[in-house]
Design a protein around this motif. Sequence first.
Motif, mmCIF file in Angstrom:
data_model
loop_
_atom_site.group_PDB
_atom_site.id
_atom_site.type_symbol
_atom_site.label_atom_id
_atom_site.label_comp_id
_atom_site.label_asym_id
_atom_site.label_seq_id
_atom_site.Cartn_x
_atom_site.Cartn_y
_atom_site.Cartn_z
ATOM 1 N N SER A 602 28.882 29.782 -1.015
ATOM 2 C CA SER A 602 28.330 31.178 -1.283
ATOM 3 C C SER A 602 27.765 31.881 -0.568
ATOM 4 O O SER A 602 27.779 31.302 0.607
ATOM 5 C CB SER A 602 27.464 31.333 -2.436
ATOM 6 N N ILE A 603 27.662 33.365 -0.677
ATOM 7 C CA ILE A 603 26.844 33.778 0.909
ATOM 8 C C ILE A 603 25.582 34.772 -0.150
ATOM 9 O O ILE A 603 25.397 35.269 -0.897
ATOM 10 C CB ILE A 603 28.049 34.899 1.083
ATOM 11 N N ALA A 604 24.529 34.865 0.752
ATOM 12 C CA ALA A 604 23.229 35.692 0.615
ATOM 13 C C ALA A 604 23.246 36.795 2.000
ATOM 14 O O ALA A 604 23.254 35.869 2.799
ATOM 15 C CB ALA A 604 22.461 34.871 0.570
ATOM 16 N N LEU A 605 22.229 37.400 1.946
ATOM 17 C CA LEU A 605 21.360 37.856 2.536
ATOM 18 C C LEU A 605 19.841 38.269 2.569
ATOM 19 O O LEU A 605 19.266 38.538 1.592
ATOM 20 C CB LEU A 605 22.361 39.818 2.650
ATOM 21 N N ASN A 606 19.272 38.433 3.755
ATOM 22 C CA ASN A 606 18.090 38.205 3.543
ATOM 23 C C ASN A 606 17.905 39.548 4.371
ATOM 24 O O ASN A 606 18.071 38.497 6.235
ATOM 25 C CB ASN A 606 17.517 37.217 3.720
ATOM 26 N N PRO A 607 17.189 40.640 4.619
ATOM 27 C CA PRO A 607 16.670 41.402 3.637
ATOM 28 C C PRO A 607 18.156 41.641 3.047
ATOM 29 O O PRO A 607 19.715 41.583 4.406
ATOM 30 C CB PRO A 607 16.524 42.742 4.094
ATOM 31 N N THR A 608 18.472 43.057 1.620
ATOM 32 C CA THR A 608 19.520 43.382 1.268
ATOM 33 C C THR A 608 19.420 44.586 1.766
ATOM 34 O O THR A 608 20.328 44.910 1.510
ATOM 35 C CB THR A 608 19.327 42.516 -0.513
ATOM 36 N N SER A 609 18.733 45.123 2.308
ATOM 37 C CA SER A 609 18.528 46.560 2.679
ATOM 38 C C SER A 609 17.806 47.202 4.152
ATOM 39 O O SER A 609 16.773 46.494 4.331
ATOM 40 C CB SER A 609 17.973 46.954 1.138
ATOM 41 N N ALA A 610 17.624 48.482 4.440
ATOM 42 C CA ALA A 610 16.849 48.697 5.860
ATOM 43 C C ALA A 610 17.259 50.162 5.591
ATOM 44 O O ALA A 610 18.449 51.214 4.945
ATOM 45 C CB ALA A 610 17.366 47.905 6.716
ATOM 46 N N THR A 611 16.390 50.976 5.843
ATOM 47 C CA THR A 611 15.750 51.701 6.420
ATOM 48 C C THR A 611 15.632 52.877 7.545
ATOM 49 O O THR A 611 14.782 51.872 8.673
ATOM 50 C CB THR A 611 14.800 53.074 5.988
ATOM 51 N N VAL A 612 16.816 52.985 8.384
ATOM 52 C CA VAL A 612 16.985 52.834 9.591
ATOM 53 C C VAL A 612 17.228 54.847 10.371
ATOM 54 O O VAL A 612 17.578 55.573 9.102
ATOM 55 C CB VAL A 612 17.559 52.040 10.649
ATOM 56 N N GLU A 613 16.084 55.321 11.221
ATOM 57 C CA GLU A 613 16.679 56.327 12.151
ATOM 58 C C GLU A 613 18.226 56.380 12.603
ATOM 59 O O GLU A 613 18.096 55.586 13.126
ATOM 60 C CB GLU A 613 15.742 57.173 13.348
ATOM 61 N N ARG A 614 18.973 58.074 12.675
ATOM 62 C CA ARG A 614 20.257 57.817 13.385
ATOM 63 C C ARG A 614 20.023 57.399 15.110
ATOM 64 O O ARG A 614 18.758 57.537 15.820
ATOM 65 C CB ARG A 614 20.954 58.978 13.990
#
Length: 748
Positions: A602-614
């Motif tokens: 199985s595959i898991a991500l940590n974290p699963t989301s992020a917000t960045v500036e260009r």
Amino acid sequence: MTAAPDPVQRAKAVSSAQNALTAAADQLKVAPSDDFKLERAISGARGVQYLTYKRLHKGLPVYGGEAIVTTDISGQVVHSVASGQQSELAVSATPKVTAAQAAQTARERLVKVESVGKPTLSIYAATKTPRLAWEVSVTGRTKDAPSIQHVYVDAVNGKVVDAWDDVRAGIGNGYYNGNSVQITTSGSGSSYSMADSTRPGLRCGGMNGQTYTGTDDNWGTGAGTNLETACVDAMFGGQKEWDMLREWLGRNGINGSGAHFPVRVGLNEVNAYWYGTHAEFGRNSSSTRQLTPLDVVGHEFGHGVFQFSGSGGSGSGNETGGMNESTGDIMGALTEHYVNHPASLDPPDYLVGEEADLAGSGEIRNMYNPQAKGHPNCYSSSLPSQPVHNAAGPQNHWFYLLAEGTNPVGKPASTVCSGPTPLTGIGIQKAGQIFMGGLNTKTAPWNHAKARVATLNAAKSLFPGSCVEFNATKAAWTAVNVPATNDPTCTSQGNDFSVSLNPASGSVNTGETAQTTLSTTVTTGSAQSVSLRTTGTLPAGVSVTFTPATIQSGQSSTVRVSTASNTPTGTHSIRILADGASVDKEAAYSLNVGTVAQDDYSIALNPTSATVERGASTQTTLSTTVTNGSAQSVSLSAGTLPTGVTVTFSPATIQSGQSSTVTIATTAGATVGTHTISLNGDGPSADRSASFSLTVNGGGGETTWATWTAYTAGQIVTYQGVSYRCIQAHTSLPGWEPSNVPALWARV
């Protein structure tokens, strides 16, 4: 440190939060035309989750109307819902003051203006009476210092509703971290740079913003005036603060979403600044060293932690400003204690700037006795009139009393302003977790009364079933004269724990052995002794061993399930009993005996989301777990990517059961918006994938820079076919309307 929530737990938290927002509509003062949009989700210590929702009213952003929902690690239990909004919104969305007029009003707050952001129409709801306002950012200088003014201008009467400076000044000690300090940089061969390859955004260079580079990975001379040496100290401090936030407070980066920020050294001032997007460090008054050791760096990036927590922003008013300064001091103290330098360098303490000797008078602030430097030990109604560095005193004093108490061993004694004494501290790590938990629910305007309630709620969320931490938090606030308002209550519960298996199932051929890890977590009260054994009848030929067979709740044990030639084929449930001193728990392991299914993972991500500036980047960890059979080689790749986004894996090929660091980078031209990125694993017998949610903002804090045009008195211009004469010399934005500013223009 508790592991961050997995995607399923995060999804449950979002679902629970949405239900909580609906249930708390009256408490949140929700109007029919209000809408909530998930802005960010941050994981804290012990798996507590903080979800911040941006409020929109008639499509306009609402400052002060953000809602913050706190859940437990499972995402199913909502601990609290917080908002700073005091009244239901009933505000017209039609301004009477133009954007250009609002920009001019904001511009007048600075002596020298370098740039003005594009005004944004919004609702200002941080006071009892909400109002329509223009939000404007102005960059330049006051008469004394650099400044980035964040201004709200009433869109009806043109007056300034609220304003604060995103630039925060601070100082710290002048010790270096040793001549052989290890820092993370980038490069290889004969090309290196002082850019951290593992903490996105952290890099160091001169005042021109260019990162220092070199032909080898050996930096600085060890001299206090050498700027490359200053960067060594700044990088070390920034990296250790990142590690402290992750390992002690459960926070992912300075902004809580996996981002750090750049450093500039060589500022020709006796000061250091946080600019909202980077930190700048100057020198001490004798010009013998740069101000880049641990508590200076921890303090300045602490302003970033404050800015990117709860409803966000730095906030206005000296009380909020003092709490922002105190946050810097607390983060500096936490970083010093995390590093724990020996006495020959800079041992951990609760003094601020004690060894820089900035102006020849020792430390600048004293956390265990603020009044030693002329700052208040105790909260009072006069605090909002104090300068912000002075106003840091009460919260600094509170933090010391919470962490260390009144008579700690090996540290200075402290006094109380009122209430019971002596006080017993709970330790700086727990105190930091409670402080950070409270800050994660920060609402505008932030003050000591709100912080008291928020940290009490944090103590309950972080230490469920135990009132020790809650009572210590409460006693420390009382000790610095912050009165009770709407205090929550705490009732002690019995000792309890939970048990889980990973993996929860396994497949073997007869005669083979399967293995799993049994983990326990203290859910209420204190840890207890737990004996492990099986219960019920085992299948023929099956034996189970535990290593170790007795643990404390909170610990783990390796479980081996062995089969023999006479073990019947098929699926069997192995019941495992965790026999505690006060309570028993049971878990079931599913054992499949027979022909083993193909190798799988199985595959898991940590974290699963992020917000960045260009132009910025972020990272996530891709972890794999063998779910069937044996490990296999897995090649990692990304699916179709949006314009301006690249994905790299380190390493790009792993064995199932291993992890890879995924770096997701954007260019200045990256497509703005939220994108779902598929991260794929290609194995010989199985392909698996996981989704990462990347939100790309416009860059520069959504600021659009505008060119101003200068006009001289008497100058004639034509606007939309009509001629106007300039009455008074001034500058204006493109798109101005002379008819709206009769004080500056007259129709010819």
